[in-house]
Write an enzyme that holds these catalytic residues in place. Structure first.
Site, PDB file in Angstrom:
ATOM      1  N   GLU A 163      36.088   3.517  17.809  1.00 17.88           N
ATOM      2  CA  GLU A 163      34.979   3.414  18.762  1.00 17.88           C
ATOM      3  C   GLU A 163      34.614   1.954  18.992  1.00 17.88           C
ATOM      4  OE1 GLU A 163      31.692   6.363  18.986  1.00 17.88           O
ATOM      5  OE2 GLU A 163      30.481   4.698  18.303  1.00 17.88           O
ATOM      6  N   ARG A 168      22.958 -19.301  46.330  1.00 18.77           N
ATOM      7  CA  ARG A 168      21.501 -19.489  46.292  1.00 18.77           C
ATOM      8  C   ARG A 168      21.163 -20.988  46.309  1.00 18.77           C
ATOM      9  NH1 ARG A 168      16.299 -17.308  46.770  1.00 18.77           N
ATOM     10  NH2 ARG A 168      14.941 -18.114  45.136  1.00 18.77           N
ATOM     11  N   GLN A 214      22.760 -28.902  36.460  1.00 16.78           N
ATOM     12  CA  GLN A 214      23.490 -28.766  35.196  1.00 16.78           C
ATOM     13  C   GLN A 214      22.937 -27.649  34.306  1.00 16.78           C
ATOM     14  OE1 GLN A 214      23.768 -32.583  33.249  1.00 16.78           O
ATOM     15  NE2 GLN A 214      25.878 -32.806  33.947  1.00 16.78           N
TER      16      GLN A 214
END
Lengths: 78, 381
Positions: free
Chosen positions: B244, B270, B281
């Site tokens: 799993e 944007r 940065q």
């Protein structure tokens, strides 16, 4: 060295780390909590690496891991 | 050292991504809000072959190796967006199908695997109890040996798929004094007298995966319902968790990759203060960290899958992968939200849901704390 000696040394040095230096091959490893669930995983991994024996998952039961002696007898079947 | 995938594996991954993008994204936001499971999408996955991927053709599977299976989960994580559905499918594959396949009798395999793989039936897995989570082997659910079988009493909680399950793999102790060595696996069908499913449990994330409780009250199970030898339950459970962890984490990689791509696209499009926000940065570095985290997580996971494919033990490596990927998925979700700003906090932008889903990953299949314990032990601490 046979299975018994190697297993006994590994359990004493790596799993017990000095907690029970007088461990005997007949001592009950499981009922007395000497080895916990994580310790069993480490022991199985050690057996695979050291003896090149693949322990089937369904064989990791109380009856095969109860003591160093019982475990050695089980490993001798391979 | 060869990190390349075969053309066939990559083609299959692309097919999975295409399938998931086209078939599994419908109405997700609404289902997430309502905590609604999609049986329709579950069946689509089964028809595509997801549930049967690593299982033999005899039972309706595709006989794929672990690396291909993990890569498929990565594709599903990238294309699907419904982390709850992926989680529910993984819960069945590794905690129900795999133990039956590896430890079940031929009769049990014939009875359950074809139906589970085809989507006809759904399986649940009961281990956690109200008073035993990380300390799983201290369970209270008792299997008392009687003539021709066992009588089970107790309850299981946080059971994924329980409200929609047709059967369950459950663990009970035949002797509490034996600790992990008393834990024994059983298969049980819905409708068995004394076996009921209680309330639906609502949760923060992975809301499209149903969760409930299993109750056993003098529930008689015949000997043929025992899964594997008496006392082998702990090891059956451990094996399930290793599978799993490797595969559910594969889907995390896919989702993190999508988060990264969406964050890059948004940071380029944007504009604030007269330039794309990716030119600042602070924003760029955060996205760089997402990329580095993704690639290191991928390497850790691939190593675990490779070790497993070689038949090698990978307990510490699996613990490192689970710890790192679980935490990395949470951080990736936070970074994506920060990159999207206020829009990332809004449900309609479908960024915040991943963070809610990711938080479960530091808890299920062994918490991050437990993974650290395992690693520490292997380091000899």
């Amino acid at each position: 060295m046979n299975h018994e000696t190697i297993l006994l040394e590994y359990i004493k040095q790596e799993l017990l780390r000095g907690r029970k230096s007088d461990l005997k091959v007949e001592d009950d490893l499981l009922s007395n909590g000497i080895i916990d669930s994580l310790g069993i995983l480490q022991l199985v991994a050690f057996i695979e690496e050291r003896f090149h024996i693949q322990v089937p998952d369904e064989d990791v039961v109380f009856e095969n891991f109860q003591s160093v002696k019982v475990l050695s007898d089980y490993l001798a079947k391979f | 050292m060869d990190f390349s995938w075969s053309d066939e594996q990559l083609a299959y991954k692309r097919a999975v991504v295409g399938f998931a993008q086209k078939e599994l994204r419908n109405g997700l936001m609404e289902r997430d809000q309502k905590a609604e499971f999609s049986r329709e999408n579950w069946n689509k996955c089964a028809q595509f072959g997801i549930q049967g991927l690593p299982f033999p053709e005899t039972y309706g599977g595709a006989n794929a190796d672990i690396l291909t299976t993990m890569l498929t989960m990565e594709g599903l994580g990238y294309g699907c967006a419904d982390n709850g559905l992926i989680f529910a499918i993984n819960a069945q594959m590794w905690s129900v199908q795999m133990p039956i396949f590896k430890f079940g009798t031929e009769l049990q395999k014939q009875k359950y695997l074809p139906g589970l793989i085809s989507g006809q039936i759904i399986g649940a897995h009961g281990m956690s109890e109200p008073d035993s989570g990380s300390d799983a082997y201290s369970m209270r659910t008792r299997a008392e040996k009687v003539d021709r079988g066992y009588v089970l009493n107790g309850s299981k909680t946080f059971v994924t798929n329980a409200p929609v399950a047709d059967m369950a793999v459950v663990f009970a102790t035949v002797d509490p004094k034996r600790g992990m060595w008393g834990v024994t696996g059983f298969v049980v069908d819905m409708g068995t007298p004394g076996f009921t499913v209680s309330r639906h449990i609502d949760k923060m994330g992975l809301r499209t995966s149903p969760m409930g409780e299993l109750i056993f009250e003098d529930c008689f199970l015949p000997e043929e319902n025992r899964l594997g030898p008496v006392g082998a339950g702990a090891n059956i459970f451990k094996d399930s968790m290793e599978w799993e962890r490797a595969c559910i984490l594969g889907s995390h990689i896919g989702t993190m990759e999508l988060q990264l791509e969406r964050s890059i696209a948004y940071a380029r499009a944007r504009e604030q203060f007269g330039q794309p926000i990716g030119k600042f940065q602070t924003v760029a570095n955060r996205i760089v960290d997402m990329k580095v985290r993704l690639e290191t997580a991928r390497l850790l996971l691939y190593k675990v899958a490779w070790l497993r494919s070689q038949g090698k033990s990978a307990t510490m490596e699996a613990a490192m992968a689970k710890l790192y990927l679980g935490e990395a998925f949470v951080q990736s979700g936070l970074d994506a939200i920060r990159t999207f700003g206020g829009w990332g906090y809004m449900t309609e932008f479908e960024v915040e849901r991943d963070l809610r889903d990711a938080l479960g990953g530091v808890l299920y299949s062994g918490t991050s704390d437990i993974q650290r314990n395992i690693i520490a032990r292997y380091l000899g601490l």
